[in-house]
Structures are given as structure tokens and as C-alpha cells.
Design an enzyme around this catalytic site. Structure first.
Site, PDB file in Angstrom:
ATOM      1  N   SER A 126      50.628 -40.305  -9.581  1.00 35.05           N
ATOM      2  CA  SER A 126      51.001 -40.904 -10.554  1.00 35.05           C
ATOM      3  C   SER A 126      49.683 -40.834 -11.650  1.00 35.05           C
ATOM      4  O   SER A 126      50.006 -41.023 -12.891  1.00 35.05           O
ATOM      5  CB  SER A 126      50.890 -42.382 -10.167  1.00 35.05           C
ATOM      6  OG  SER A 126      51.940 -42.574  -9.132  1.00 35.05           O
TER       7      SER A 126
ATOM      8  N   HIS B  43      56.427 -39.618  -4.059  1.00 32.62           N
ATOM      9  CA  HIS B  43      57.035 -40.657  -3.415  1.00 32.62           C
ATOM     10  C   HIS B  43      58.374 -40.279  -2.911  1.00 32.62           C
ATOM     11  O   HIS B  43      58.838 -40.688  -1.811  1.00 32.62           O
ATOM     12  CB  HIS B  43      57.192 -41.663  -4.571  1.00 32.62           C
ATOM     13  CG  HIS B  43      55.928 -42.217  -5.182  1.00 32.62           C
ATOM     14  ND1 HIS B  43      55.565 -41.955  -6.456  1.00 32.62           N
ATOM     15  CD2 HIS B  43      54.783 -42.842  -4.384  1.00 32.62           C
ATOM     16  CE1 HIS B  43      54.266 -42.199  -6.437  1.00 32.62           C
ATOM     17  NE2 HIS B  43      53.866 -42.967  -5.474  1.00 32.62           N
TER      18      HIS B  43
ATOM     19  N   LYS C  56      48.787 -36.309   1.267  1.00 33.08           N
ATOM     20  CA  LYS C  56      47.606 -36.183   0.043  1.00 33.08           C
ATOM     21  C   LYS C  56      46.453 -37.287   0.146  1.00 33.08           C
ATOM     22  O   LYS C  56      45.490 -36.738  -0.144  1.00 33.08           O
ATOM     23  CB  LYS C  56      48.488 -36.472  -1.151  1.00 33.08           C
ATOM     24  CG  LYS C  56      47.448 -36.342  -2.188  1.00 33.08           C
ATOM     25  CD  LYS C  56      48.388 -36.459  -3.644  1.00 33.08           C
ATOM     26  CE  LYS C  56      47.733 -36.764  -4.758  1.00 33.08           C
ATOM     27  NZ  LYS C  56      47.459 -38.247  -4.867  1.00 33.08           N
TER      28      LYS C  56
HETATM   29  P1  AMP Z   1      50.703 -44.312  -4.416  1.00 31.47           P
HETATM   30  O1  AMP Z   1      51.826 -44.938  -5.178  1.00 31.47           O
HETATM   31  O2  AMP Z   1      49.851 -43.328  -5.277  1.00 31.47           O
HETATM   32  O3  AMP Z   1      49.834 -45.519  -3.882  1.00 31.47           O
HETATM   33  O4  AMP Z   1      51.350 -43.554  -3.161  1.00 31.47           O
HETATM   34  C1  AMP Z   1      51.995 -43.995  -2.233  1.00 31.47           C
HETATM   35  C2  AMP Z   1      52.450 -43.162  -1.193  1.00 31.47           C
HETATM   36  O5  AMP Z   1      53.014 -41.990  -1.678  1.00 31.47           O
HETATM   37  C3  AMP Z   1      51.137 -43.005  -0.251  1.00 31.47           C
HETATM   38  O6  AMP Z   1      51.494 -42.705   1.088  1.00 31.47           O
HETATM   39  C4  AMP Z   1      50.725 -41.445  -0.975  1.00 31.47           C
HETATM   40  O7  AMP Z   1      50.155 -40.513   0.052  1.00 31.47           O
HETATM   41  C5  AMP Z   1      52.087 -40.904  -1.167  1.00 31.47           C
HETATM   42  N1  AMP Z   1      52.086 -39.734  -2.155  1.00 31.47           N
HETATM   43  C6  AMP Z   1      51.358 -39.844  -3.407  1.00 31.47           C
HETATM   44  N2  AMP Z   1      51.510 -38.452  -3.767  1.00 31.47           N
HETATM   45  C7  AMP Z   1      52.164 -37.733  -3.005  1.00 31.47           C
HETATM   46  C8  AMP Z   1      52.376 -36.669  -3.259  1.00 31.47           C
HETATM   47  N3  AMP Z   1      52.210 -35.705  -3.980  1.00 31.47           N
HETATM   48  N4  AMP Z   1      53.103 -35.890  -1.990  1.00 31.47           N
HETATM   49  C9  AMP Z   1      53.575 -36.717  -1.008  1.00 31.47           C
HETATM   50  N5  AMP Z   1      53.281 -37.959  -0.965  1.00 31.47           N
HETATM   51  C10 AMP Z   1      52.580 -38.745  -1.888  1.00 31.47           C
END
Ligand code: AMP
Length: 273
Positions: A183, A34, A146
Site C-alpha cells: 500500500s 491482499h 512479505k
Molecule cells: P497490510 O494491509 O499492509 O497490513 O497487509 C495486510 C496483509 O496483506 C498482511 O498479512 C500482509 O502481509 C499482506 N500483504 C501485503 N502486501 C502483500 C503482498 N505483496 N503479497 C502478499 N501479501 C501481502
């Protein structure tokens, strides 16, 4: 850093603002992945909004909505320390009412891969992203590579619905041993954490084959599945950047995607070639 939970208040706050706005939507439990989105948003925009919202409509019945990791106080600190201007922290009833209009993912791209194991998931994702983009009206919105299928569908939605936001794709942040940050990694036991490395290793095997000139999709997928043995594989696919199945890797236009379950935890990873 200003923290706002009411969509109307946020809209009001951003009204008449002539700065470029970078927006990073998240579900919280923030990690380095993030943060790489947030850092890019800060570098490229005059004002940065991060949202933290565990969106109920993208979870299917029986999934981990109730147990999804929540680290509200730590997240607020991370955002504030990293230079975020506004943290949007709505409750579900700030975002959803009853009997709502929603965005439906296209059948061809929304119901394959992750959409097959989670039917309806991407309708929830697209609906909440549409709502969030309409609230923030950012210049640039940042999403991780990802979640490649999510990124593909959001890019498609923005194009097909003639929205003016620019979607920025950010590289996957990894632990030092290669595991893609997520997460959901906190769900993994010590042994499962070791097993989970098979996912990034399988992608490294694919990368190694491609650099040796082995481009045949079936050949690559066989080797990847060997590496993944012992895990419950949902899919291993080689697609073009437009998400069509391709028989040969095309450098500059391919994504290799894996989804596998480690214990009860579903993990995604991919490599863009
Ligand atoms: P989430 O909180 O899992 O819904 O993720 C929020 C944003 O962070 C989304 O655009 C995900 O693709 C991005 N994201 C999650 N994990 C990663 C990671 N390891 N590297 C880069 N972006 C990520």
C-alpha cells in the site's frame, strides 16, 4: 456482502455459525497482494471475513498514520466483487478503550529487524491481531510472507497462547518488474519507484548465488548490499524460518530479509529459500 463496524454485532452475527471461517486482516488500500490472500481464503473456507482497520497502535509517533492511504469506497467494491461475505470496518474507538491490556512482543524476536527501527510496533500488531482473532474466531487466518517478521510473531503468539486458529502464510505478490506490492508504494515518485527495484533485485542476486551453491551468509549479504547502494538500508539479514541468524543458507529453512528506505518510504521485502 455485509459490512459491519461494531465488534459485538459481528460476534453476534457469527455466533451459532457452523461454517469454516477464513479471515484476512488488512489496513485497506487493497492491492493484488491482499487479493491473493482473499482468493486463498475463499478457496479454502465456507465463509470469508476481511477486516479493514488502520491500526493506530502499530504506528510510532511521527510515522504515517494520518497520511496512510485510505481508499474505503474502492476497497468495499473490491471485496464485494471478489466474493467476500463480510467486511469488518471498525473505527478506532470500536476496537480500543482507555488503559487497556495489550500483547507484548517477545524481546528477542520483536525488537530486532523491523522491531529495532520501530520499537513497540509489534506490540501494536500483536494486540490488534489478538483482538481481531477474538472477534472473528476464524478457522483459518491469512497473512502475507512479505511481512515475514509479523507472520513469525503472530505464529508464535498463536502457539504460545494456545489459540486454536490456523495461520496460513501466503506468497508475496509482485509487480511485473519484481517490486513487492505494498500500500505504501503509492508514496514513491517515478524516480524512487526505479530505485526501489534495487530491493527485489538484491534478493534475486541472493537467489542466483544460492542456486549456484554459494550459501555463505556474509558473502551473499555483501553482494546484496552492493546492489542496494544508494538506499538507506535498515537491515539485510539471513535467518532460519525460526528467525535465528544463520551463517549459511539452509535450503528449505531460510529467509533473506531486506528493509530499506527509498526517499521517505520504508520498504520491506524477503525471499523464502
Ligand atoms: P497490510 O494491509 O499492509 O497490513 O497487509 C495486510 C496483509 O496483506 C498482511 O498479512 C500482509 O502481509 C499482506 N500483504 C501485503 N502486501 C502483500 C503482498 N505483496 N503479497 C502478499 N501479501 C501481502
Amino acid at each position: 456482502m455485509k459490512i459491519i463496524s461494531n465488534p459485538k454485532e459481528l460476534k453476534e452475527y457469527l455466533k451459532n455459525n457452523d461454517k469454516t471461517i477464513g479471515f484476512v486482516p488488512t489496513m485497506g488500500a487493497l492491492h493484488e497482494g491482499h487479493l491473493s490472500l482473499i482468493k486463498e481464503a475463499i478457496a479454502e473456507n465456507e465463509l470469508v471475513v476481511v477486516s479493514i482497520f488502520v491500526n493506530p497502535t502499530q504506528f510510532l509517533k511521527g510515522e504515517d498514520l494520518d497520511s496512510y492511504p485510505r481508499k474505503d469506497e474502492a476497497d468495499k467494491k473490491i471485496c464485494s466483487l471478489s466474493g467476500v461475505d463480510i467486511l469488518f470496518f471498525p473505527h478506532a474507538n470500536d476496537i480500543y478503550g482507555e488503559d487497556e491490556v495489550s500483547v507484548i512482543a517477545p524481546n528477542v524476536r520483536g525488537y530486532v529487524l523491523e522491531g529495532m527501527s520501530r520499537p513497540g510496533h509489534f506490540n501494536g500488531v500483536l494486540t490488534v491481531v489478538m483482538k481481531l482473532l477474538n472477534i472473528v474466531e476464524p478457522t483459518n487466518a491469512y497473512f502475507g510472507k512479505k511481512d515475514a517478521q509479523q507472520l513469525n510473531l503472530i505464529t508464535l503468539m498463536v502457539k504460545q497462547l494456545f489459540m486454536s486458529v490456523n495461520i496460513v502464510a501466503v506468497d508475496t505478490a509482485r509487480e511485473s518488474d519484481g517490486l513487492a506490492m505494498s500500500s505504501r508504494n503509492v508514496y514513491l515518485s517515478k524516480d524512487e519507484r526505479v530505485e526501489a527495484l534495487k530491493i527485489s533485485s538484491s534478493l534475486q542476486i541472493a537467489f542466483g548465488m544460492v542456486t549456484k551453491g554459494i550459501l555463505d551468509s556474509d558473502e551473499i549479504i555483501v553482494k546484496m548490499r552492493e546492489k542496494l547502494s544508494g538506499l538507506e538500508i535498515s537491515y539485510v539479514e539471513i535467518l532460519s524460518r525460526e528467525f535465528e541468524i544463520i551463517r549459511h543458507v539452509e535450503i528449505g529453512n531460510s529467509v533473506i530479509l531486506v528493509e530499506a528506505k527509498v526517499g521517505d518510504t520504508r520498504l520491506l521485502d524477503n525471499i523464502w529459500l
